[in-house]
Each structure stands twice: as C-alpha cells, then as structure tokens.
Design a protein around this motif. Structure first.
Motif, PDB file in Angstrom:
ATOM      1  N   VAL A  86       0.885  -1.225  -0.031  1.00  0.00           N
ATOM      2  CA  VAL A  86      -0.094  -0.035   0.031  1.00  0.00           C
ATOM      3  C   VAL A  86       0.819   1.406  -0.124  1.00  0.00           C
ATOM      4  O   VAL A  86       0.662   2.091  -0.942  1.00  0.00           O
ATOM      5  CB  VAL A  86      -0.996  -0.122   1.352  1.00  0.00           C
ATOM      6  CG1 VAL A  86      -1.781   1.415   1.431  1.00  0.00           C
ATOM      7  CG2 VAL A  86      -2.074  -1.089   1.043  1.00  0.00           C
ATOM      8  N   LEU A  87       2.132   1.182   0.816  1.00  0.00           N
ATOM      9  CA  LEU A  87       2.733   2.389   0.813  1.00  0.00           C
ATOM     10  C   LEU A  87       3.421   2.830  -0.369  1.00  0.00           C
ATOM     11  O   LEU A  87       3.553   3.830  -0.929  1.00  0.00           O
ATOM     12  CB  LEU A  87       3.883   2.210   2.049  1.00  0.00           C
ATOM     13  CG  LEU A  87       3.537   2.801   3.478  1.00  0.00           C
ATOM     14  CD1 LEU A  87       4.583   2.111   4.379  1.00  0.00           C
ATOM     15  CD2 LEU A  87       3.545   4.189   3.498  1.00  0.00           C
ATOM     16  N   LYS A  88       4.074   1.820  -1.307  1.00  0.00           N
ATOM     17  CA  LYS A  88       4.660   1.818  -2.346  1.00  0.00           C
ATOM     18  C   LYS A  88       3.669   2.396  -3.488  1.00  0.00           C
ATOM     19  O   LYS A  88       4.079   3.306  -4.143  1.00  0.00           O
ATOM     20  CB  LYS A  88       5.106   0.316  -2.891  1.00  0.00           C
ATOM     21  CG  LYS A  88       6.500  -0.108  -2.263  1.00  0.00           C
ATOM     22  CD  LYS A  88       6.819  -1.440  -2.797  1.00  0.00           C
ATOM     23  CE  LYS A  88       8.187  -1.826  -1.784  1.00  0.00           C
ATOM     24  NZ  LYS A  88       8.359  -3.284  -2.180  1.00  0.00           N
ATOM     25  N   ALA A  89       2.364   2.078  -3.524  1.00  0.00           N
ATOM     26  CA  ALA A  89       1.483   2.551  -4.254  1.00  0.00           C
ATOM     27  C   ALA A  89       1.233   3.818  -4.151  1.00  0.00           C
ATOM     28  O   ALA A  89       1.158   4.821  -5.055  1.00  0.00           O
ATOM     29  CB  ALA A  89       0.335   1.690  -4.167  1.00  0.00           C
ATOM     30  N   LYS A  90       1.092   4.299  -2.760  1.00  0.00           N
ATOM     31  CA  LYS A  90       0.760   5.543  -2.260  1.00  0.00           C
ATOM     32  C   LYS A  90       1.868   6.598  -2.250  1.00  0.00           C
ATOM     33  O   LYS A  90       1.481   7.646  -2.880  1.00  0.00           O
ATOM     34  CB  LYS A  90       0.084   5.651  -0.926  1.00  0.00           C
ATOM     35  CG  LYS A  90      -1.116   4.937  -0.500  1.00  0.00           C
ATOM     36  CD  LYS A  90      -2.231   5.694  -0.674  1.00  0.00           C
ATOM     37  CE  LYS A  90      -3.505   4.872  -0.230  1.00  0.00           C
ATOM     38  NZ  LYS A  90      -4.535   5.509  -0.617  1.00  0.00           N
ATOM     39  N   LEU A  91       2.917   6.227  -2.504  1.00  0.00           N
ATOM     40  CA  LEU A  91       4.193   7.185  -2.410  1.00  0.00           C
ATOM     41  C   LEU A  91       4.483   7.019  -3.922  1.00  0.00           C
ATOM     42  O   LEU A  91       5.703   8.008  -4.154  1.00  0.00           O
ATOM     43  CB  LEU A  91       5.251   6.409  -1.563  1.00  0.00           C
ATOM     44  CG  LEU A  91       5.188   6.634  -0.107  1.00  0.00           C
ATOM     45  CD1 LEU A  91       6.231   6.181   0.849  1.00  0.00           C
ATOM     46  CD2 LEU A  91       5.129   8.276   0.211  1.00  0.00           C
ATOM     47  N   GLY A  92       4.023   6.321  -4.919  1.00  0.00           N
ATOM     48  CA  GLY A  92       4.465   6.287  -6.264  1.00  0.00           C
ATOM     49  C   GLY A  92       5.816   5.519  -6.568  1.00  0.00           C
ATOM     50  O   GLY A  92       6.601   6.277  -7.413  1.00  0.00           O
TER      51      GLY A  92
END
Length: 499
Positions: free
Chosen positions: A493-499
């Motif tokens: 989720v973090l990787k997706a949100k942070l781009g």
C-alpha cells in the motif's frame, strides 16, 4: 591445517593429538554374559558367574555387540575384518576379578576408517578435515572402586565388569583443541545415528583417553606423548589438551624432558596430574584368549549390517543443502544430533502438510523456527514452559498461520509462549487473545493515508530521493495499527501511495 600454536620463549610449538574413545555398546546384556547393562542399578546387582570369574565359567560372545561394532565401522567407511580374535590383557586390579581383560590387540574387528570434521572459522577450524581412524576393537569394561563409602576401606562395584565397549582409536591427525572437540562431537553424533552407543558422557557410556605431544613448528619428529585417561565431556577434552600442551612446552623450554605417562584431568582446576608411568603392550603380556574361538563374519551378516544403517550425518547435511535449500549453517546445526534432526523432520512434514506445499518450500522457515525461535521462547520461559506442550502439531499450526499471513513473527512467538504454558490450541489462542494480523487492505489504506497526511514534509523528502524514510512510514503505520497490520500489505500500500 590448523592455525593453533603455543607461543614459547624459544619459538612457536604445535600440538599433535590422538584420541582413544571408549563407547559403551548399546545392548541389553554384557559382552560375554547375560547380565543386564542397565544404568543406575544397586552396586553388584548385575554380576553373573562369568563376570565374577567363578571357576569353570566360560565366556560366550554377544552377537548384538558384534553387530553394533560392525555397523559403527561401516558408518566411518572402515575396513571390516571378516576374521578377528580376542586377546587377554593381563593386569591385576581389585575391580577386575579375572586378573585380565578380554580385548582385541592383534586382530581387531574393524580396521582403517575416517571421519570428516567440518570447517568452523569461529571455532578455529579453517577447512574441512579428514581425521583417520586406525581401528575399532571390542573389549569388556572393568568394575569400579568406591573410596567414599567407608573411612578406612574401599568398596568394589562389579556391575560394569563385562559391559561391552568399542575402543575407537584415531590417528594423531588433530592439531588443536577445537579439532579434537569437533571430532568427539561428530563421532558421538554418528554413534547416536547408528544407535550403537547413546553417547551419554556424563553417565560414563562414552569417554576419551587424550594423547598429547608437542613439537617445534616444522619439526618432522613427534614428541613424547602423555595419555590423559577417562575424560568425560567435550569441554573437558579441549581443556585437558590446552593445559597438557602448555605444560609440556613449559617443561621442554625449562630444559626438562617429557615422561611417557598416564595422567588424570581435574575438572575443578582444569589441570592434569601424573597417575602412573605409561605401560607398553608387552607389559600386559597379551596372548590369544584360549576360551574364545576367533570371530568369523559371513557375507550375509555384513550385508544385513549395512542394510540396517540409517542416513548418516554427512549424507543428511548434503541432502538438506541440495534438496531442501538450507544454508550450510542450518544444515550443519540440524544434523549435529539425532534428537535435533528428528524434531526438525517431524515438524517439517507436519508444516508442509498443513500449508499444502512441498517440504523444500517451507524448509528454511521450519529450520529457523527449530534452531532459533522455538528454543529461544523455551529458554525465556524457563520452568514456566511445559515441554510436553511443544508437539509438532502445535508448532506446525503456528507456522501454518504465519505462512498464510494470518499472524506475524512476533505474534507466532507470543502464541507459542501461551501454548507452552497452557497447552491451549494455537488457533484458539490467536482468535481469543487478539493475536492475528490485520490484512484488510481498506483498513491499512486508511492508516497509511493518515500517516502520510501527518508527515507531508517527510513525504516530499522521500519523493525528493530520501528513500531511507520508507522504513519510517512502515513503522508509523504499524504503530497506528498497534502492530497488527500485515507487513507485506503495508509495504504494498505504501509503495502504491508514495509512487
């Protein structure tokens, strides 16, 4: 070659070590009589007429003792002698009613063999090394003198008279206490794998005579050796070598000479002391025992012995590395002892069944649990832990939940603690104690959004190239979810949100 050296005033010395290991053969009866070999009996409760050397009583070899010696020889890749013979070793002592010991000097049952000790940089063994084994012969044990039962008299316990021993004689191929310790541990593991000796050094069923000499580095001539008798632990074997080698160097550098003698090791002081001058074979007046025919082994007997051998430590270690994908370290630790590998293999089979995956896909997880996590929890709990609750099924259930992402590594430990204390079902513990991971991506997304919103400055720094901040965001998210979020889902989720 070992780097072990003793530094003296006149230069560096090296140590030459050979070991004679006496291993009590696993059998219910003695070597030449039907008397029991069970440990811990009342004094003189297990003594037959043969053991007591009553007139006219003839020895009869125990076939099981012969079989176990042959199997041990095969396990160290030794030559098995189809023809061997018993000899009488004559000496007079109060705990030897016959006045001689039945042994095998000239024609032992097992000839040349070898044993591999593995490299261990931390222990000071830089490379794998082959230690030669000269022979294995079978002989009867003597009794025991007890000097603490009466103020003016010594008592004799003949329970051990006639108990079958294998004497396993190494070549003088060891050059450091670490190598000797590794040799004894490996030999004990092989004996336990084969089932020919239980290896319980504290009970006296395995003990070592330690032969030590020293010489200047590079000197081709061997020095005069001493023999330290009946050392009963690996740690004491290493300590006896350390002390004896240092003592010999000090004597030689002071201009003295080493006396060929028998010595005793004192565990309390860590030192050796003189016992008696060392006898040679001719002092014992060996001759063939006239009451015993030679042992003659046929091909079928040898084939049956070989067929009965289990998978041995080196083969098992190789299989663990090549087929299960374990690291060298894990494979070595897991194969070092019968009980360790047996627990591991039982747990591995149960875990693979529970998760529905091949054993090689879960072997590393099970190995790490077996060698590190489970023993750590058990040790931390101390007397609170009930080992009976540490069943393979219970541990497999915990590993199953962890592999499926239902619980984290920390939660697995907590569940195991409760199981060890109470014997409760692991799945029930996970449910009722709130020890399950949150894998709901919606809840995790909400927590991530809150963390990123509260740390907008750090989000900009991360996007500007400060990638080390990713760990900070993971930590804050886990904290927000009280440590119950599935780390894999959090990362995604973090990787997706942070781009």
């Amino acid at each position: 070659m070992s780097n072990y050296r003793i530094h003296g005033a006149t230069g560096d010395w090296e140590v030459v070590i050979g070991l004679e290991v006496h291993a009590q053969v696993t059998s219910k009866a003695k070597l030449f009589s039907g008397a029991s070999t069970e440990f811990g009996a009342e004094p003189n409760a297990q003594v037959s007429l043969v053991d007591a050397a009553m007139p006219g009583m003839l020895p009869v070899p125990n076939a099981e003792c012969v079989r176990q010696a042959v199997r041990t020889g095969m396990a160290i890749e030794a030559e098995i002698n189809k023809w061997s013979r018993f000899d009488r070793k004559n000496y007079f002592y109060a705990d030897l009613p016959q006045g001689y010991q039945i042994s095998q000097l000239y024609h032992p049952i097992v000839g040349e063999g070898k044993l591999l000790i593995e490299a261990d940089e931390k222990a000071g063994i830089p490379h794998d090394k082959i230690i030669g084994i000269e022979r294995i012969h079978i002989e009867q044990d003597a009794g025991k003198l007890m000097h603490d039962q009466h103020p003016t008299m010594s008592y004799v316990d003949l329970n051990r008279v006639g108990v079958a021993l294998m004497e396993i004689v190494s070549r003088p191929d060891m050059t450091s206490p670490a190598e000797a310790g590794a040799y004894v541990r490996k030999l004990r593991a092989i004996l336990r794998y084969v089932g020919s000796c239980d290896g319980n050094m504290e009970e006296g069923s395995m003990r070592a005579d330690v032969n030590v000499s020293v010489r200047k580095v590079g000197d081709p001539e061997l020095g005069t050796r001493t023999e330290t008798k009946n050392v009963n632990s690996v740690r004491f074997v290493m300590a006896a070598i350390e002390h004896e080698a240092r003592r010999q160097v000090d004597v030689l550098e002071d201009g003295g000479t080493i006396v060929q003698e028998t010595r005793l090791f004192d565990p309390g002081t860590g030192t050796t002391r003189s016992m008696r001058s060392k006898e040679d074979a001719h002092d014992y007046r060996y001759f063939p025992d006239p009451d015993l025919l030679p042992l003659e082994l046929d091909d079928q007997f040898l084939a049956d012995c070989r067929a009965s051998l289990p998978e041995l430590p080196d083969a098992k270690r190789k299989r663990y590395i090549e087929e299960l994908g374990l690291s060298e370290y894990n494979a070595r630790e897991l194969t070092a002892d019968v009980e360790v590998f047996a627990r591991f293999e039982t747990l591995l089979a149960a875990t693979a069944r529970g998760i529905g995956k091949p054993e090689n896909e879960v072997a590393t997880q099970v190995a790490n649990w077996s060698l590190s996590v489970a023993p750590g929890v058990m040790k931390a709990l101390g007397d609170e832990a009930n080992p009976a609750h540490a069943t393979a099924e219970a541990q497999a259930a915990i590993l199953d939940m962890q592999a499926k992402g239902e619980i984290s590594g920390g939660q697995a430990k907590e569940i195991y603690e409760i199981v060890l204390k109470t014997g409760r079902d692991p799945a029930e513990v996970a449910d009722t104690e709130g020890l399950k991971q949150q894998s709901d991506s919606g809840a995790i997304e909400a927590a991530v959004d809150a963390v990123l919103a509260a740390n907008a400055d750090k989000v900009e720094q991360y996007r500007g190239g400060k990638e080390a901040l990713f760990g900070f965001f993971v930590g804050q998210t886990m904290k927000a979810m009280q440590g119950k979020a599935n780390p894999g889902v959090v990362n995604s989720v973090l990787k997706a949100k942070l781009g």
